[in-house]
Scaffold this active site. Sequence first.
Site, short mmCIF file in Angstrom:
data_model
loop_
_atom_site.label_atom_id
_atom_site.label_comp_id
_atom_site.label_asym_id
_atom_site.label_seq_id
_atom_site.Cartn_x
_atom_site.Cartn_y
_atom_site.Cartn_z
N ASP A 39 0.77 -1.14 0.27
CA ASP A 39 -0.28 -0.18 0.42
C ASP A 39 0.73 1.28 -0.33
O ASP A 39 1.56 1.22 0.57
CB ASP A 39 -0.86 0.08 1.18
N HIS A 70 -0.30 -1.39 -4.53
CA HIS A 70 -1.32 -0.26 -4.76
C HIS A 70 -1.23 0.66 -4.32
O HIS A 70 -0.99 1.33 -3.44
CB HIS A 70 -2.43 -0.94 -3.13
N MET A 72 -1.76 4.78 -4.00
CA MET A 72 -2.78 5.55 -3.44
C MET A 72 -2.35 6.74 -3.49
O MET A 72 -2.16 7.91 -2.43
CB MET A 72 -3.31 5.36 -2.01
N MET A 141 -12.59 -1.32 -2.98
CA MET A 141 -12.65 -1.33 -1.86
C MET A 141 -13.57 -1.36 -0.66
O MET A 141 -15.02 -0.21 -1.41
CB MET A 141 -12.75 0.58 -2.11
N GLY A 146 -6.74 4.46 3.14
CA GLY A 146 -5.38 5.79 3.94
C GLY A 146 -5.24 4.48 5.32
O GLY A 146 -4.15 5.26 5.34
N PHE A 147 -6.28 3.47 5.58
CA PHE A 147 -5.86 2.64 6.96
C PHE A 147 -6.15 1.52 7.08
O PHE A 147 -7.52 1.10 6.45
CB PHE A 147 -6.78 4.02 8.56
N GLY A 148 -5.59 0.75 7.76
CA GLY A 148 -5.79 -0.27 7.96
C GLY A 148 -6.37 -0.70 9.20
O GLY A 148 -6.96 0.02 9.52
N GLY A 149 -6.87 -1.65 9.30
CA GLY A 149 -8.30 -1.87 10.45
C GLY A 149 -8.97 -1.64 10.87
O GLY A 149 -10.19 -1.15 11.35
N ASP A 176 -10.85 -5.21 -1.15
CA ASP A 176 -9.33 -4.30 0.19
C ASP A 176 -9.72 -3.56 0.80
O ASP A 176 -10.92 -2.42 0.95
CB ASP A 176 -8.68 -3.56 -1.04
N GLY A 177 -10.28 -4.48 2.07
CA GLY A 177 -10.47 -3.11 3.41
C GLY A 177 -11.46 -4.32 4.05
O GLY A 177 -12.22 -4.87 3.79
N GLY A 198 -4.92 -7.42 6.10
CA GLY A 198 -3.89 -6.91 6.67
C GLY A 198 -3.76 -6.80 7.70
O GLY A 198 -3.40 -7.97 8.28
N SER A 199 -4.75 -6.18 8.88
CA SER A 199 -4.92 -6.81 10.50
C SER A 199 -5.21 -8.67 10.71
O SER A 199 -4.62 -8.64 11.47
CB SER A 199 -5.60 -5.58 10.96
C1 DX5 Z 1 -6.51 0.41 2.90
C2 DX5 Z 1 -5.26 -0.15 2.14
C3 DX5 Z 1 -5.32 -2.02 2.75
C4 DX5 Z 1 -5.34 -1.76 3.87
C5 DX5 Z 1 -6.12 -3.39 4.53
O1 DX5 Z 1 -6.17 1.94 2.59
O2 DX5 Z 1 -5.54 -0.08 0.83
O3 DX5 Z 1 -4.93 -3.10 2.05
O4 DX5 Z 1 -4.33 -2.34 4.55
O5 DX5 Z 1 -6.19 -3.69 6.37
P1 DX5 Z 1 -7.63 -3.93 6.62
O6 DX5 Z 1 -6.89 -5.80 6.57
O7 DX5 Z 1 -6.74 -4.24 8.16
O8 DX5 Z 1 -8.74 -3.72 6.84
ZN ZN Z 2 -4.89 -1.52 -0.39
#
Ligand code: DX5
Ligand code: ZN
Length: 232
Positions: A39, A70, A72, A141, A146-149, A176-177, A198-199
């Site tokens: 990311d 990816h 962004m 998406m 912007g953020f994980g979790g 993704d997400g 991710g998380s």
């Molecule tokens: C969000 C990212 C994702 C993110 C997914 O902007 O593009 O790839 O890391 O994280 P999780 O799986 O924790 O939602």
């Molecule tokens: Zn991503």
Amino acid sequence: MSFSRAIKIAPSILAADFANFGAECRAVEDQGADWVHVDVMDGHFVPNITFGPATCAAIRPHIRGVMDVHLMIAPVDTYIEGFAKAGADIISAHIEAGPHIHRTLQAIRVSGAKAGLAINPGTGLDGLENLLDMIDLVCVMTVNPGFGGQRFIDMSDKVKRLRALIGARPIHIEIDGGMTPETAPLMARAGADVLVAGSAVFKGGSVDNPAPYGANIRAIRSAAQAALGVEV
Ligand code: DX5
Ligand code: ZN
């Protein structure tokens, strides 16, 4: 990179130890990851900053399989060559990142990478039929980037419509997400084949204790496969 619609799990290193990317990439691949999702955030298109092409180039030798980048970022076009030279197999750009997505996708293919089109939760599929011949992947998406979790936003209807639009074309649908063993089945059933997590992959493990990564990957994969009626 041969085309298959089998479920693929792509851990996002956004949830990895940033001081240890090489070892984290090796660990998730050893534990069963299909692709590694990288990311890139610029603090402008999204309200967070991660890293750029130099870090991708440093990570590359530690990934045996597919490096899925990816972006962004906005603007995108000036940086495509840099990410391709860094060894990205797939480069995804956001449809919302600028007025000339067609040019951006052309530039990604010219760079030698596979072209991905990322779509935010608030964006529909309008105009996508004009781009189908120039993309290898659509990244839907299921959180605002912007953020994980973050909490999963159900995009089942969009994914089903996208799956119908794609038909027999060799185009991956990536989600993704917020992917977990609970949410992945919904997306698999709607027609997705690549699940970024991710998380839900990195939780409970570390490079010194990578077994939880494997258990987490298997849990997401088997939940998605079970939803498709695949023997697990
Ligand atoms: C969000 C990212 C994702 C993110 C997914 O902007 O593009 O790839 O890391 O994280 P999780 O799986 O924790 O939602
Ligand atoms: Zn991503």
